[in-house]
Design a protein around this motif. Structure first.
Motif, PDB file in Angstrom:
ATOM      1  N   GLU B  15       0.833  -1.194   0.000  1.00 44.37           N
ATOM      2  CA  GLU B  15       0.000   0.000   0.000  1.00 44.37           C
ATOM      3  C   GLU B  15       0.876   1.256   0.000  1.00 44.37           C
ATOM      4  OE1 GLU B  15      -3.333   0.116  -0.023  1.00 44.37           O
ATOM      5  OE2 GLU B  15      -3.412   2.300   0.122  1.00 44.37           O
ATOM      6  N   SER B 260      -8.294   4.937  -1.183  1.00 47.98           N
ATOM      7  CA  SER B 260      -7.543   3.709  -1.443  1.00 47.98           C
ATOM      8  C   SER B 260      -8.496   2.516  -1.487  1.00 47.98           C
ATOM      9  CB  SER B 260      -6.485   3.535  -0.364  1.00 47.98           C
ATOM     10  OG  SER B 260      -5.972   2.248  -0.389  1.00 47.98           O
ATOM     11  N   GLU B 264      -9.745   0.169  -4.973  1.00 46.83           N
ATOM     12  CA  GLU B 264      -9.716  -1.279  -5.125  1.00 46.83           C
ATOM     13  C   GLU B 264     -10.987  -1.771  -5.803  1.00 46.83           C
ATOM     14  OE1 GLU B 264      -7.250  -3.055  -4.558  1.00 46.83           O
ATOM     15  OE2 GLU B 264      -5.994  -1.972  -3.123  1.00 46.83           O
ATOM     16  N   LYS B 269     -10.063  -3.840  -9.420  1.00 49.17           N
ATOM     17  CA  LYS B 269      -8.614  -3.870  -9.206  1.00 49.17           C
ATOM     18  C   LYS B 269      -8.256  -4.705  -7.985  1.00 49.17           C
ATOM     19  CE  LYS B 269      -7.249   0.575 -11.181  1.00 49.17           C
ATOM     20  NZ  LYS B 269      -8.153   1.677 -10.875  1.00 49.17           N
ATOM     21  N   GLY B 270      -9.166  -4.742  -7.004  1.00 48.54           N
ATOM     22  CA  GLY B 270      -8.846  -5.428  -5.756  1.00 48.54           C
ATOM     23  C   GLY B 270      -8.883  -6.944  -5.866  1.00 48.54           C
ATOM     24  N   LEU B 273      -5.762  -8.655  -4.823  1.00 46.77           N
ATOM     25  CA  LEU B 273      -5.572  -8.781  -3.383  1.00 46.77           C
ATOM     26  C   LEU B 273      -6.399  -9.928  -2.816  1.00 46.77           C
ATOM     27  CD1 LEU B 273      -5.543  -5.275  -1.689  1.00 46.77           C
ATOM     28  CD2 LEU B 273      -3.832  -7.066  -1.545  1.00 46.77           C
ATOM     29  N   LYS B 287      -3.958  -2.410   4.807  1.00 44.55           N
ATOM     30  CA  LYS B 287      -4.207  -1.166   4.076  1.00 44.55           C
ATOM     31  C   LYS B 287      -4.383   0.009   5.021  1.00 44.55           C
ATOM     32  CE  LYS B 287      -6.676  -0.974   0.254  1.00 44.55           C
ATOM     33  NZ  LYS B 287      -5.704  -0.845  -0.826  1.00 44.55           N
TER      34      LYS B 287
END
Lengths: 365, 602
Positions: B15, B260, B264, B269-270, B273, B287
């Protein structure tokens, strides 16, 4: 870029705002603030001018008087604001702690014409709104007593200020300066800041959600997309600012020259919106754009406030009717600045618009 | 355990690296430039002065001295006229001719007169401080001693105005013990020259700036004696400066965390993760860690820079967690950037009010202690803060943060992160996924207990807003508001469950689930109330908010009936009937509370 497309985008954005009911939160916020309004008005007015608290009260206050007799006691007893109780100091302070007294004064035996000063001790309740009112009222009495003592010692003074007899005021005048000199420019410019933050969200959303490409596949051009969003944000400004003016009028605060004020706000907010749009076009990412914008905007507002006859000052003077037609000159200058910035934004959009499209296509591959 | 922590730290490093590279490459150079510009702009504004109120008033005078004095104030447009020539035509707000003032009959002219009076007082100070015999010019000095007096709720409860004036002639007799107060000294402890320079300095500085600058640091000893015109009333509103110093930077940094989380969710995009072996709580903790550290560091720097005691970090910590928890929540429920902006503005306004308004009553009323900011005010004043007070002021912040973070962790899944629905449906779905269909009764019991900190916060907010109203009105509105808040909270788990599994809400189920919710609500209420709110619950306001404490079966059946009404209306009328159901339940609830207070039950 056609006007039809610009209007189309603007309508789309406004509909989006209505659909997401984000505007509901704005309304809730206004209601929430309005709930506190009487509290806020008193509170903010006193933040602006502490002496104003005395204007909100007209009861008599109990003052314990300890120590020697003096001219001060006579003034206190003549005053309509106080009821004086000659007391022993310790008892009086104990009563003050229980709030059966509002203040305690101790006066020494110093004669009025002595070489040394008269030193009074004043006990009040710590950090209390009523103590604030009492202190302001006692201050008035003490100022009178100071003048009395000064007159007794006048032969020892070498110079006197130009004498002016200041008439007693009707009260409420601090409120006037607070409302017109601070609150109104703040309230009417708040929508401008909101709209500028909004355009960053609208533009970054197209980039970050990847919807720009879809939009570009339609006959809508990049430029009409941009100006459509600017138009949507700009259209919100006079509506919101006008709503504040109407709310103020409903509260009995008559603002003069509402139409020129709205013109000034709209012109000024166009500049802020375009700065926001430039940030968004440059970064295409909300965090960075909002961060740079909010830092930059503080600097811009500070510089603008430091200029004489700035739009915010003109709004104050327009609202109280203390300015002639010369404000149109400043409006023209602001509008000119906005137009210049619009040209720059247009150029910049043309440059990044094409590049952005290529980059998106590249990323797709 | 060791592995879990290392996973958290790895995610923190990612992060940090990501935000530093994206921010570093593009933003940092411009940010530095802007910061320099900001410094320059501040300097420019300081040098030029703020021209917001320029030219508000018009004044005419025949005295060149006075014209010169007043012309220093940019609010005035001063015209010098010939001696004894009274200008007419209403072109001026004020006319000072031959030592007499003519004031136009407008509000603006009244305001101009007040501004003139203050300028004139400054001018007098300027003349008098130049006298050789200072004590002829300033013959009266005042030593101001604040006396501490704290009220509890019983004062307002008795229905009398606080500090009622005793009858004429009979001095008040204190009820408590009389402590001996030492007789003050009759002379000044300071040299005339020190006083003179102090006077000149205070005339030169802007009183508004200096009073707020002085909130964080104790008064210097040479201010102990004042002339009458230097007396400034003690102001409870001064604590707003603490909001500006400590709370706004927190709000600002929490924005980065919010973004942030939101980032995600944009474009899935997350997903990367989520596919790592890290569990949701590790991702969230990882995070949040950099931002939490940043907020702590910012607060510590601000504390040290302002010379405030470091102990104020203790009450700030739960506030920081509260901001982080809400940032996480807002980042997870917003559909778009617009919604994110508006939600965060709304949240920060409400949170700021919750922190600020009670702290106004610091040193005055125990209600002030529901805000951690009050603890900060007390600590800055150099007073000791006990463990009970700390618990009382911060418990709700700790608990709400914990519940929110737990809720978000349970929902940190692909399904919730990458779908976006209306805000209320999202919240409902969030609560829904925290409930288990295998053990519906246990989960609604726990969910109901977890709503308690939020309910208390909402009710205390109501108390703060409403207890300023005149007496019967404040009680009635509080009664209705408190009942409505409680019924809403109880409806949340029931409704969430019903929407999660549409068939679950059969008539017998409504009864059993209602009983579980009522039990959970009561258990939570009991547990928290004894821990924290004993002071409020002893007063009549407490009776309104927390009537549920007299006997166990009464409040239990009340909560049960409330849920039953909501559940029945929703069962019969479908989901659109939720609001009418809650309103009906609130009405019954309020009537019951009113009955208890008026003693119908007895």
């Amino acid at each position: 870029m056609t006007l039809r497309h610009v209007a189309l985008i603007a309508r789309k954005e406004l509909r989006g705002l209505a659909r997401e009911r984000t505007i509901v939160f704005a309304v809730l916020l206004q209601l929430f603030i309005a709930m506190f309004s009487s509290f806020l008005m008193v509170g903010l007015a006193t933040l602006y001018d502490p002496d104003a608290v005395a204007g909100f009260s007209s009861t008599r206050y109990a003052v314990g008087y300890a120590g020697s007799d003096s001219g001060l006691r006579e003034i206190l007893e003549e005053s309509r604001d106080f009821r004086v109780y000659p007391m022993d100091l310790s008892t009086a302070v104990a009563a003050l702690k229980e709030r059966t007294l509002n203040a305690v004064i101790w006066v020494p035996a110093t004669p009025p014409d002595a070489a040394e000063p008269v030193t009074i001790t004043l006990y009040t309740v710590q950090n209390d709104i009523q103590a604030s009112v009492v202190t302001v009222k006692i201050k008035g009495v003490l100022v009178d007593y100071e003048q009395e003592l000064r007159a007794v010692r006048a032969d020892r003074l070498t110079a006197q200020p130009v004498e002016v007899a200041i008439p007693a005021s009707a009260g409420g005048e601090n409120f006037y300066e607070f409302v017109f000199g601070l609150l109104i420019p703040l309230l009417v410019f708040m929508p401008a800041i909101i709209s500028a933050a909004l355009i960053i969200d609208l533009i970054c959303e197209e980039y970050q959600h990847g919807t720009l490409e879809t939009l570009m596949a339609t006959p809508v051009t990049f430029a009409s997309m941009l100006w459509g969003k600017v138009a949507a944000c700009l259209a919100l400004v006079p509506v919101q600012a006008g709503a504040w003016l109407l709310l103020l009028a409903a509260n009995g605060i008559a603002v003069r020259n509402a139409a020129p004020i709205l013109l000034h706000v709209t012109a000024g907010s166009l500049i802020l919106i375009l700065i926001g749009a430039l940030c968004a076009l440059h970064y295409r990412e909300r965090t960075a754009a909002q961060f740079i914008f909010s830092t930059g905007i503080v600097a811009v507002v500070l510089v603008v406030l430091a200029l004489p006859a700035n739009p915010l000052n003109l709004i104050v003077r327009l609202a109280i009717g203390a300015i002639g037609p010369e404000h149109w000159l400043v409006l023209a200058a602001t509008a000119g600045g906005a137009l210049l910035l619009a040209c720059i934004t247009g150029r910049y959009a043309d440059r990044v618009g094409g590049v952005g499209r290529d980059r998106i296509l590249q990323e797709q591959r | 355990m060791h592995e879990a922590i290392s996973a958290v730290l790895t995610i923190s490093r990612w992060e940090l690296k990501r935000s530093l590279t994206t921010m570093g490459r593009n933003v940092l150079p411009l940010a530095v430039l802007l910061f320099l510009l900001l410094v320059l702009a501040t300097g420019f504004a300081q040098q030029q002065g703020v021209h917001l109120q320029d030219g508000m008033y018009a004044m005419a005078t025949d005295s060149p001295d006075l014209a010169a004095v007043i012309a220093d104030d940019p609010r005035f447009r001063v015209t010098l006229v010939e001696a004894n020539a009274m200008p007419g035509g209403g072109a001026f707000d004020l006319a000072v001719i031959g030592g007499r003032i003519a004031v136009a009959e407008t509000d603006r002219a009244q305001a101009a007169l007040a501004a003139f009076a203050r300028d004139y007082a400054r001018y007098e100070t300027w003349v008098y401080t130049r006298q050789d015999d200072l004590f002829a010019a300033y013959p009266l000095w005042i030593d101001e001693i604040p006396v501490k007096s704290e009220l509890d709720f019983r004062a307002t409860q008795q229905g009398q105005a606080v500090g009622a004036v005793p009858p004429r002639g009979a001095p008040p007799v204190p009820e408590g013990t009389v402590e001996v107060v030492a007789t003050p000294a009759a002379s000044l402890a300071l040299a005339a020259d020190d006083l003179r320079s102090g006077l000149a300095a205070s005339a030169a500085e802007d009183p508004q700036v200096s009073r707020y600058a002085g909130v964080l640091t104790a008064d210097s000893p040479d201010l102990a004696f004042k002339t009458p015109s230097q007396l400034a009333p003690p102001l409870p509103f001064d604590s707003i400066i603490l909001i500006f110093v400590f709370i706004f930077p927190l709000y600002f940094t929490s924005q980065f965390f919010m973004m942030s989380i939101m980032n995600e969710r944009v474009d899935r995009k997350g997903e990367v993760l989520l596919t790592t072996p890290a569990r949701p709580w590790q991702i969230i903790a990882g995070k949040a860690l950099p931002y939490l550290a940043l907020m702590l560091a910012v607060s510590l720097v601000l504390t040290l820079a302002n010379g405030a005691p470091v102990a104020i970090m203790l009450p700030l910590l739960p506030v920081i967690l509260f901001f982080v928890a809400f940032a996480l929540f807002i980042g997870m429920v917003s559909r778009s950037f617009k919604e994110l902006s508006f939600l965060s503005i709304f949240f920060s306004t409400v949170a700021t009010s919750y922190l600020f308004f009670p702290s106004i009553f610091a040193n005055v009323h125990v209600i002030s202690l529901i805000s951690p900011l009050t603890l900060i005010v007390l600590q800055v004043q150099g007073e000791a803060v006990g463990a009970m007070e700390y618990l009382y002021a911060t418990a709700l912040f700790w608990l709400t943060s914990a519940v929110l973070v737990a809720l978000c962790t349970a929902n940190f899944t692909e399904e919730r992160l990458f779908t976006s629905t209306r805000l209320l449906s999202t919240v409902r779905a969030f609560v829904g996924s925290a409930l288990s269909l295998c053990r519906p009764h246990l989960s609604v019991f726990c969910a109901a207990a977890c709503t308690i900190p939020f309910v208390f916060m909402a009710q205390l907010m109501l108390l703060v807003v409403l207890f300023n109203l005149p007496m019967p009105l404040s009680l009635v509105t509080l009664l209705l508001g408190a009942a409505f808040v409680e019924e809403c909270a109880k409806a949340v788990p029931l409704y969430a469950l019903a929407r999660k599994a549409p068939g679950v809400l059969t008539w017998p189920r409504i009864a059993t689930l209602g009983a579980a919710i009522a039990l959970g609500f009561l258990a939570g209420e009991k547990a928290l109330l004894f821990a924290t709110l004993a002071q409020i619950s002893e007063s009549v306001f407490g009776a309104v908010l927390f009537t549920s404490l007299q006997a166990l079966w009464l409040p239990l059946s009340l909560h049960f009936v409330g849920v039953l009404i909501t559940g029945a209306v929703v069962r019969a009328g479908g989901r659109r009937a939720l609001l009418p159901g809650i309103l009906a339940a609130s009405l019954v609830h309020s009537l019951y509370n009113l009955g208890i207070i008026l003693g119908w039950a007895a």
